[in-house]
Design an enzyme around this catalytic site. Structure first.
Site, PDB file in Angstrom:
ATOM      1  CB  THR A 165       1.452   3.866  -8.311  1.00 51.66           C
ATOM      2  OG1 THR A 165       2.619   4.221  -7.562  1.00 51.66           O
ATOM      3  CG2 THR A 165       1.095   5.010  -9.208  1.00 51.66           C
ATOM      4  CG  ASP A 173       4.839  10.058  -7.012  1.00 51.65           C
ATOM      5  OD1 ASP A 173       4.777  10.093  -8.254  1.00 51.65           O
ATOM      6  OD2 ASP A 173       4.964   9.015  -6.370  1.00 51.65           O
TER       7      ASP A 173
END
Length: 523
Positions: free
Chosen positions: A86, A384
């Protein structure tokens, strides 16, 4: 009253967009890589979040500019689809716009720049496919998966016990993964946290952890071979659904009502006991009398268990959620090998662990940490890592990190630019330069001389024809990312380039902004 409209057109509008996007990318640039720094966000009501996760940083920032909001959505879409990368995607988009600004200053039309970027992105994605390695997802050899998860966790606060966290994430995904369909159901993985204890105390529980305790302190703390009645009906005497009022005028009436309530409670407890259940888990509460009766009948019970937990317990134990006592049968009971109460340190906090379940596919990751902020960040880091391993289960192709993939793409795109005879050649070359923003940021954050490091690696990649050479962020003495086991998923890297290019194309096509300003008094 006239409403004054703020308006920007032409090159001014483009400059305004690019400035806003560069500002957002600049904030995240220092968070990139294993030596990246964290950001502290303080909300309006004083809540503190410390994080390294690009999507979380942007989500919590108070942003007014329209184009900057698009950057926030860009990192969110990368987070939703891939779960990792991200920060990188925003840094790349910022670099693409920065290079586009120089082309606009030279008089190249924004549409030609956008078209050139589109061409270049296609070349870069093809190059990624060409240099990708594939990893078989093998239950007997999970080392490659652990190495990939460790790469993701290397830039997070949990990196000091990265190996342990990576192993937990891999075990959790493989426990719930459907390898035939290449799918992972995240609903079956619950991440719970409890402050106190060390990060190293984090563990994977093959079952469910519920932040509740038994309803009566004298109930047994351990139930073995549990047959669980999962109820969504309260242990209370029946009440009419409509508004009602009951007048009691004498002692006899009051005693009758007490007897009636007691009978009903006895009946409810008996219905549960008759099915063979030795543990009741209830979504609602029950009053003290019911609690006393449950204890008297040796039926341990848990109350106020939330909806998602109830569902997870039902999945894990193979039980059915029962809405009425009359519908409870032995077939609808859930089964678990052991249900026990955990207590922590000197606090009176207790939690229930349901283990050795009938369906072992429901797992819970139980995170410990020094304070609430570390636990929240560990949860985000774990998310993640879980996403990365899920992506490998879906598509097992990988590329090597440390900026190696970006440099390889940059070289190929730059070579492709020389073969283009139209004006787009400039935009394609600018795209190649923008791809170098990631390795430059990695080198800068690691305390290396960015330009010197970057040019040296680029020259080596061309001379040695080795697309796996990247920035040695951790000073391990080799630039070969394959030897360092710095691994990223191909699908995540491709998504970064595609999403960033799409957003930049969209921003370059906007040449007029009208924003309603303050109403002006014409008099």
């Amino acid at each position: 009253m006239k409403v004054h409209k703020k308006r920007l057109t032409g090159i001014e509008a483009h400059k305004s967009h690019i400035l806003a996007a560069k500002a957002v990318a600049g904030i995240l640039r220092t968070s990139l890589g294993p030596k990246g720094l964290d950001k502290m966000m303080v909300s309006s009501d004083g809540d503190i979040t410390i994080t390294n996760d690009g999507a979380t940083i942007l989500d919590q920032m108070d942003i007014d500019h329209e184009i900057a909001k698009l950057m926030v959505q860009l990192s969110k879409s990368q987070d939703d689809e891939i779960g990792d990368g991200t920060t990188g995607v925003v840094v790349l988009a910022g670099a693409l716009l920065e290079h586009a600004e120089q082309l606009l200053d030279r008089g190249i039309h924004p549409i030609r720049v956008a078209d050139g970027y589109e061409l270049a992105a296609k070349v870069a994605v093809e190059r990624l496919d060409a240099i990708a390695d594939s990893y078989p997802v093998d239950l007997n050899n999970v080392e490659p998966l652990i190495q990939t998860a460790m790469t993701t966790l290397s830039s997070k606060i949990v990196n000091r016990c990265g190996r342990q966290m990576a192993e937990i994430a891999v075990d959790a995904i493989l426990a719930v993964a459907d390898l035939e369909r290449k799918d992972v159901d995240f609903e079956l993985i619950k991440v719970e946290g409890k402050d106190g204890g060390k990060l190293e105390d984090t563990m994977l529980v093959k079952g469910v952890i519920v932040d509740k305790d038994f309803s009566h302190p004298q109930m047994p703390k351990v139930v073995r071979d549990a047959k669980i009645a999962i109820l969504t009906c309260p242990f209370e005497p029946p009440k009419p659904k409509t508004k009602h009022k009951l007048d009691i005028t004498s002692v006899e009436d009051y005693n009758k009502l007490r007897e009636y309530e007691k009978e009903k409670f006895e009946e409810m407890v008996k219905q549960v006991k008759d099915t063979g259940a030795n543990l009741a888990i209830c979504q609602w509460g029950f009053d003290d009398e019911a609690n006393h009766l449950l204890l008297a009948h040796n039926l341990p019970a848990v109350r106020w268990v939330g909806g998602p937990e109830i569902e997870l317990i039902a999945i894990a134990t193979g039980g059915r959620i029962v809405p009425r006592f009359s519908e409870l049968t032995a077939e609808k009971l859930g089964r678990a090998g052991i249900v026990k109460e955990l207590s922590f340190g000197t606090t009176k906090d207790k939690m229930l662990v349901i283990e050795e379940c009938h369906n072992s596919r429901a797992v819970t990751i139980f995170i410990r940490g020094g304070n609430k902020m570390i636990i929240e960040e560990a949860k985000r880091s774990m998310h993640d890592a879980l996403c990365v391993i899920r992506n490998l289960v879906r598509d097992n192709r990988i590329v090597y990190g440390g900026g190696a993939a970006e440099i390889a793409c940059s070289i190929t795109v730059s070579q492709a630019a020389d073969k283009i005879s139209t004006l787009e050649q400039y935009a394609v070359r600018a795209f190649a330069d923008a791809l170098e923003a990631t390795p430059l940021a990695l080198a800068e954050n690691s305390g290396l001389a960015p330009m010197k490091t970057m040019t040296a690696i680029k020259a080596r990649q061309i001379n040695e024809k080795n697309p796996w050479l990247g920035v040695d962020c951790l000073a391990k003495g080799t630039n070969d990312m394959k030897a360092q086991h710095v691994i990223e998923t191909l699908i995540g890297k491709k998504q970064q380039i595609i999403l960033a290019t799409q957003l930049v194309k969209m921003i370059l096509k906007i040449d007029d902004i009208r924003v309603p300003g303050e109403p002006q008094n014409p008099y």
